[in-house]
Every structure is written in structure tokens, then in C-alpha cells.
Design a protein around this motif. Structure first.
Motif, PDB file in Angstrom:
ATOM      1  N   THR A   1       0.861  -1.182   0.000  1.00 41.91           N
ATOM      2  CA  THR A   1       0.000   0.000   0.000  1.00 41.91           C
ATOM      3  C   THR A   1       0.899   1.234   0.000  1.00 41.91           C
ATOM      4  N   ASP A   2       0.271   2.410  -0.254  1.00 45.12           N
ATOM      5  CA  ASP A   2       1.028   3.660  -0.222  1.00 45.12           C
ATOM      6  C   ASP A   2       1.468   4.027   1.190  1.00 45.12           C
ATOM      7  N   ARG A   3       0.826   3.418   2.180  1.00 40.08           N
ATOM      8  CA  ARG A   3       1.102   3.793   3.573  1.00 40.08           C
ATOM      9  C   ARG A   3       2.408   3.214   4.096  1.00 40.08           C
ATOM     10  N   SER A   4       2.823   2.080   3.537  1.00 44.59           N
ATOM     11  CA  SER A   4       3.954   1.354   4.114  1.00 44.59           C
ATOM     12  C   SER A   4       4.869   0.832   3.018  1.00 44.59           C
ATOM     13  N   HIS A   5       6.102   1.324   2.992  1.00 40.63           N
ATOM     14  CA  HIS A   5       7.115   0.838   2.063  1.00 40.63           C
ATOM     15  C   HIS A   5       8.102   0.012   2.873  1.00 40.63           C
ATOM     16  N   ARG A   6       8.044  -1.304   2.721  1.00 44.09           N
ATOM     17  CA  ARG A   6       8.806  -2.216   3.583  1.00 44.09           C
ATOM     18  C   ARG A   6      10.151  -2.543   2.949  1.00 44.09           C
ATOM     19  N   LYS A   7      11.199  -2.346   3.708  1.00 41.98           N
ATOM     20  CA  LYS A   7      12.551  -2.506   3.166  1.00 41.98           C
ATOM     21  C   LYS A   7      13.256  -3.680   3.820  1.00 41.98           C
ATOM     22  N   PHE A   8      14.006  -4.410   2.971  1.00 43.39           N
ATOM     23  CA  PHE A   8      14.628  -5.661   3.405  1.00 43.39           C
ATOM     24  C   PHE A   8      15.935  -5.846   2.649  1.00 43.39           C
ATOM     25  N   CYS A   9      16.764  -6.747   3.133  1.00 44.84           N
ATOM     26  CA  CYS A   9      18.026  -7.084   2.466  1.00 44.84           C
ATOM     27  C   CYS A   9      17.754  -8.097   1.363  1.00 44.84           C
ATOM     28  N   ARG A  10      18.244  -7.798   0.147  1.00 51.45           N
ATOM     29  CA  ARG A  10      18.011  -8.701  -0.986  1.00 51.45           C
ATOM     30  C   ARG A  10      18.796 -10.006  -0.861  1.00 51.45           C
ATOM     31  N   THR A  11      19.836 -10.020  -0.047  1.00 47.64           N
ATOM     32  CA  THR A  11      20.646 -11.234   0.099  1.00 47.64           C
ATOM     33  C   THR A  11      20.027 -12.205   1.089  1.00 47.64           C
ATOM     34  N   CYS A  12      19.723 -11.738   2.293  1.00 45.82           N
ATOM     35  CA  CYS A  12      19.242 -12.644   3.351  1.00 45.82           C
ATOM     36  C   CYS A  12      17.744 -12.552   3.576  1.00 45.82           C
TER      37      CYS A  12
ATOM     38  N   GLY B   1      16.382 -10.423   5.355  1.00 48.28           N
ATOM     39  CA  GLY B   1      16.167  -9.829   6.681  1.00 48.28           C
ATOM     40  C   GLY B   1      15.518  -8.467   6.580  1.00 48.28           C
ATOM     41  N   HIS B   2      14.570  -8.200   7.474  1.00 50.59           N
ATOM     42  CA  HIS B   2      13.822  -6.956   7.427  1.00 50.59           C
ATOM     43  C   HIS B   2      14.569  -5.830   8.130  1.00 50.59           C
ATOM     44  N   LEU B   3      14.418  -4.624   7.594  1.00 52.06           N
ATOM     45  CA  LEU B   3      15.153  -3.466   8.109  1.00 52.06           C
ATOM     46  C   LEU B   3      14.230  -2.409   8.686  1.00 52.06           C
ATOM     47  N   LEU B   4      13.280  -1.964   7.890  1.00 57.14           N
ATOM     48  CA  LEU B   4      12.421  -0.858   8.338  1.00 57.14           C
ATOM     49  C   LEU B   4      11.203  -0.772   7.433  1.00 57.14           C
ATOM     50  N   THR B   5      10.242   0.029   7.865  1.00 56.26           N
ATOM     51  CA  THR B   5       9.103   0.398   7.025  1.00 56.26           C
ATOM     52  C   THR B   5       9.013   1.916   6.973  1.00 56.26           C
TER      53      THR B   5
END
Ligand code: ZN
Ligand code: ZN
Length: 140
Positions: free
Chosen positions: A65-76, A78-82
Motif C-alpha cells: 500500500t502507499d502507507r507502508s514501504h517495507r525494506k529488506f536485504c536482498r541477500t538474506c 532480513g527486514h530493516l524498516l518500514t
């Protein structure tokens, strides 16, 4: 203060500075599904307090959704932030920045909870009014 953390494999480094705007736990179904955990321990920061210290090109983004852009590591994975662009805030998951001591003040989206937490903190039915919610609290 400066608090550092990283993804699961270490390819992406992250740092936050200062103190968060708000801290607590979110019980919503989206947090549960994304994190594969019963709730999400969140810390909300102004965007300029958050930066990647390495591996930024390795950061993937998922926008359901436009409310939440979820960021993660492409290798593992693993989640980083929203990123929450409509609120102008970034949720750096408490587990991602272990050097920062989590000081939760409230629980949000408790109506969706699958794990009751009896810690005496306020339990918001959804979100505080200033974040577009009802502002109502519910029993633990
Ligand atoms: Zn990684
Ligand atoms: Zn949530």
C-alpha cells in the motif's frame, strides 16, 4: 546518541540518531504476516534520523500500500524498516537496532491481537487519533 544495526547477514548496515518519536508494539495482521511473528516491536523516527551505513544498493522495497514501504536485504531477506511516507515517519524494527533499548509506551491495533500482553501499557483498539485512528483503548 547513534544506534547501529544491520540485516540478518550483515550486508546492509543501518544507523539511527537521536531518540524515536514513539515506541511500542503493533498487533496488526500486516505486521504479523510481514514479520512472521505475533507482533512487531516498533520504533518510529523522523526520516532524517535514519540512514544506511553500508549496502544500500542491496536494499529491496515492497509496497503493498502507499502507507507502508517495507525494506529488506536482498541477500538474506532480513527486514530493516518500514517507511510510512503519509505520516513522515520510519519504523525501524526494535530488533534491527539492538543497541537502542526499546521503551514501549503503548500497543496499537490491539483489536487484531493474537497474543495478549498483560504489561499494563495502554492498548489502542487501532491507532491514536493523530495517526488517523479512533483513539479508543480496549481491555488487555
Ligand atoms: Zn542481509
Ligand atoms: Zn502493524
Amino acid at each position: 546518541m547513534n544506534y547501529e544495526g544491520s540485516c540478518f547477514c550483515g550486508a546492509v548496515g543501518i544507523a539511527v540518531s537521536g531518540e524515536p518519536v514513539a515506541e511500542g508494539y503493533c498487533h496488526c495482521a500486516s505486521c504479523r504476516s510481514w514479520s512472521a511473528a505475533p507482533l512487531n516491536a516498533f520504533t518510529l523516527w523522523k526520516p532524517d534520523a535514519v540512514r544506511f551505513t553500508r549496502g544500500e544498493r542491496n536494499v529491496g522495497v515492497f509496497r503493498k500500500t502507499d502507507r507502508s514501504h517495507r525494506k529488506f536485504c536482498r541477500t538474506c531477506g532480513g527486514h530493516l524498516l518500514t517507511d510510512h511516507p503519509l505520516w513522515g515517519l520510519v519504523d525501524v524494527y526494535a530488533a534491527t537496532i539492538p543497541a537502542h533499548r526499546h521503551r514501549p509506551a503503548l500497543h496499537v491495533n490491539y483489536a487484531e491481537s493474537v497474543l495478549r500482553i498483560r504489561d499494563g501499557l495502554p492498548k489502542m483498539k487501532d491507532l491514536p487519533k493523530e495517526m488517523g485512528g479512533s483513539g479508543e483503548t480496549v481491555p488487555e
